[in-house]
Scaffold this motif. Sequence first.
Motif, PDB file in Angstrom:
ATOM      1  N   PRO A  81     -46.796  19.920  15.759  1.00 20.53           N
ATOM      2  CA  PRO A  81     -45.841  20.463  14.784  1.00 20.53           C
ATOM      3  C   PRO A  81     -46.212  21.908  14.433  1.00 20.53           C
ATOM      4  O   PRO A  81     -47.388  22.224  14.244  1.00 20.53           O
ATOM      5  N   THR A  82     -45.188  22.751  14.349  1.00 12.37           N
ATOM      6  CA  THR A  82     -45.444  24.178  14.144  1.00 12.37           C
ATOM      7  C   THR A  82     -44.535  24.758  13.073  1.00 12.37           C
ATOM      8  O   THR A  82     -43.334  24.506  13.063  1.00 12.37           O
ATOM      9  N   LEU A  83     -45.145  25.538  12.207  1.00 12.16           N
ATOM     10  CA  LEU A  83     -44.444  26.274  11.168  1.00 12.16           C
ATOM     11  C   LEU A  83     -44.419  27.738  11.551  1.00 12.16           C
ATOM     12  O   LEU A  83     -45.457  28.326  11.857  1.00 12.16           O
ATOM     13  N   TYR A  84     -43.212  28.317  11.552  1.00 13.05           N
ATOM     14  CA  TYR A  84     -43.047  29.751  11.741  1.00 13.05           C
ATOM     15  C   TYR A  84     -42.711  30.360  10.396  1.00 13.05           C
ATOM     16  O   TYR A  84     -41.754  29.939   9.749  1.00 13.05           O
ATOM     17  N   ALA A  99     -39.317  35.575  17.109  1.00 13.46           N
ATOM     18  CA  ALA A  99     -39.791  34.423  16.333  1.00 13.46           C
ATOM     19  C   ALA A  99     -38.686  33.383  16.217  1.00 13.46           C
ATOM     20  O   ALA A  99     -38.952  32.177  16.207  1.00 13.46           O
ATOM     21  N   ARG A 100     -37.460  33.836  16.163  1.00 13.98           N
ATOM     22  CA  ARG A 100     -36.329  32.913  16.072  1.00 13.98           C
ATOM     23  C   ARG A 100     -35.926  32.389  17.445  1.00 13.98           C
ATOM     24  O   ARG A 100     -35.859  31.190  17.668  1.00 13.98           O
ATOM     25  N   TRP A 101     -35.640  33.288  18.374  1.00 12.29           N
ATOM     26  CA  TRP A 101     -34.944  32.877  19.592  1.00 12.29           C
ATOM     27  C   TRP A 101     -35.827  32.398  20.727  1.00 12.29           C
ATOM     28  O   TRP A 101     -35.442  31.486  21.458  1.00 12.29           O
ATOM     29  N   THR A 102     -36.994  32.962  20.939  1.00 12.72           N
ATOM     30  CA  THR A 102     -37.831  32.492  22.053  1.00 12.72           C
ATOM     31  C   THR A 102     -38.989  31.622  21.583  1.00 12.72           C
ATOM     32  O   THR A 102     -39.698  31.061  22.406  1.00 12.72           O
ATOM     33  N   GLN A 103     -39.145  31.521  20.277  1.00 13.18           N
ATOM     34  CA  GLN A 103     -40.219  30.683  19.762  1.00 13.18           C
ATOM     35  C   GLN A 103     -39.619  29.474  19.034  1.00 13.18           C
ATOM     36  O   GLN A 103     -39.551  28.385  19.605  1.00 13.18           O
ATOM     37  N   TYR A 104     -39.134  29.638  17.829  1.00  4.76           N
ATOM     38  CA  TYR A 104     -38.611  28.501  17.065  1.00  4.76           C
ATOM     39  C   TYR A 104     -37.481  27.769  17.803  1.00  4.76           C
ATOM     40  O   TYR A 104     -37.515  26.545  17.931  1.00  4.76           O
ATOM     41  N   TYR A 113     -40.405  24.408  12.125  1.00  5.03           N
ATOM     42  CA  TYR A 113     -39.739  24.987  10.960  1.00  5.03           C
ATOM     43  C   TYR A 113     -39.771  26.498  11.092  1.00  5.03           C
ATOM     44  O   TYR A 113     -40.775  27.059  11.547  1.00  5.03           O
ATOM     45  N   LEU A 114     -38.700  27.148  10.671  1.00  9.47           N
ATOM     46  CA  LEU A 114     -38.665  28.602  10.586  1.00  9.47           C
ATOM     47  C   LEU A 114     -38.266  28.960   9.170  1.00  9.47           C
ATOM     48  O   LEU A 114     -37.162  28.642   8.724  1.00  9.47           O
ATOM     49  N   LEU A 115     -39.184  29.581   8.452  1.00  8.80           N
ATOM     50  CA  LEU A 115     -38.945  29.973   7.072  1.00  8.80           C
ATOM     51  C   LEU A 115     -39.068  31.484   6.971  1.00  8.80           C
ATOM     52  O   LEU A 115     -40.062  32.059   7.426  1.00  8.80           O
ATOM     53  N   ALA A 170     -35.196  33.620   2.224  1.00  5.84           N
ATOM     54  CA  ALA A 170     -33.873  34.074   2.666  1.00  5.84           C
ATOM     55  C   ALA A 170     -33.171  32.911   3.373  1.00  5.84           C
ATOM     56  O   ALA A 170     -31.969  32.729   3.230  1.00  5.84           O
ATOM     57  N   TYR A 171     -33.945  32.124   4.133  1.00  4.63           N
ATOM     58  CA  TYR A 171     -33.431  30.912   4.764  1.00  4.63           C
ATOM     59  C   TYR A 171     -34.594  30.034   5.214  1.00  4.63           C
ATOM     60  O   TYR A 171     -35.712  30.503   5.380  1.00  4.63           O
ATOM     61  N   GLY A 172     -34.297  28.775   5.391  1.00  3.99           N
ATOM     62  CA  GLY A 172     -35.249  27.815   5.912  1.00  3.99           C
ATOM     63  C   GLY A 172     -34.540  26.939   6.929  1.00  3.99           C
ATOM     64  O   GLY A 172     -33.492  26.374   6.635  1.00  3.99           O
ATOM     65  N   LEU A 173     -35.090  26.865   8.120  1.00  3.75           N
ATOM     66  CA  LEU A 173     -34.520  26.054   9.189  1.00  3.75           C
ATOM     67  C   LEU A 173     -35.565  25.056   9.672  1.00  3.75           C
ATOM     68  O   LEU A 173     -36.764  25.320   9.624  1.00  3.75           O
ATOM     69  N   ARG A 174     -35.090  23.929  10.149  1.00  2.00           N
ATOM     70  CA  ARG A 174     -35.987  22.993  10.844  1.00  2.00           C
ATOM     71  C   ARG A 174     -35.229  22.431  12.029  1.00  2.00           C
ATOM     72  O   ARG A 174     -34.007  22.273  12.003  1.00  2.00           O
ATOM     73  N   ASN A 175     -35.964  22.146  13.091  1.00  2.00           N
ATOM     74  CA  ASN A 175     -35.306  21.678  14.300  1.00  2.00           C
ATOM     75  C   ASN A 175     -34.935  20.205  14.209  1.00  2.00           C
ATOM     76  O   ASN A 175     -35.236  19.521  13.218  1.00  2.00           O
TER      77      ASN A 175
END
Length: 183
Positions: A81-84, A99-104, A113-115, A170-175
């Motif tokens: 599990p990985t937190l960005y 960080a968004r497109w090729t990682q998260y 998660y991308l926060l 600003a936003y929080g995303l999780r896969n």
Amino acid sequence: MPLIAASAVARADSDRGSALHDRVDLGRIAIAGHSAGGAATQQAASLPANVWRLIDPRISVRSAAAVEPGPVAIGATLTVPTLYLTGYNDVVVPHYLWARWTQYELAGRVPAYLLCANGVGHFTPVDDPAHNPLAPILLSWFDHTLKQDPDAGAELVGPGWGLRDDPALAYGLRNRVAAGLPG
């Protein structure tokens, strides 16, 4: 570098003369890094478990935190599990690029998660904890992934996960994998 660090910590844990002797839980390891260290974190978090056990059979990597990570890693190979964590004001590692497109976005096999924190620039993570809004998020992540703390878990899992609506973000995303974890 995370492999070297794991080796040093495992040796210190086994060394009767070390202040860390018998004080490290090698079965609950997290890898974390900022900027280039965030990219190295992802590279290390992509290694199979048996590579870590070559260093010490007790080692079990449980999670990773890539803070404003550099571009030389991809999320598709992660094994834990990985937190960005990104900063909205970061001009070195723009939150809307790698960080968004090729990682998260490519981290589809493990919870990810991308926060993105409001007002955070690239060097905010090296500030003292009182001026670093990422510090409490990191602590919650480690408490959740390493200790299974239910309060920390409420911030990250379940339909009402707390960080999703945190005003500091600003936003929080999780896969999809993270969204499927029970609350």
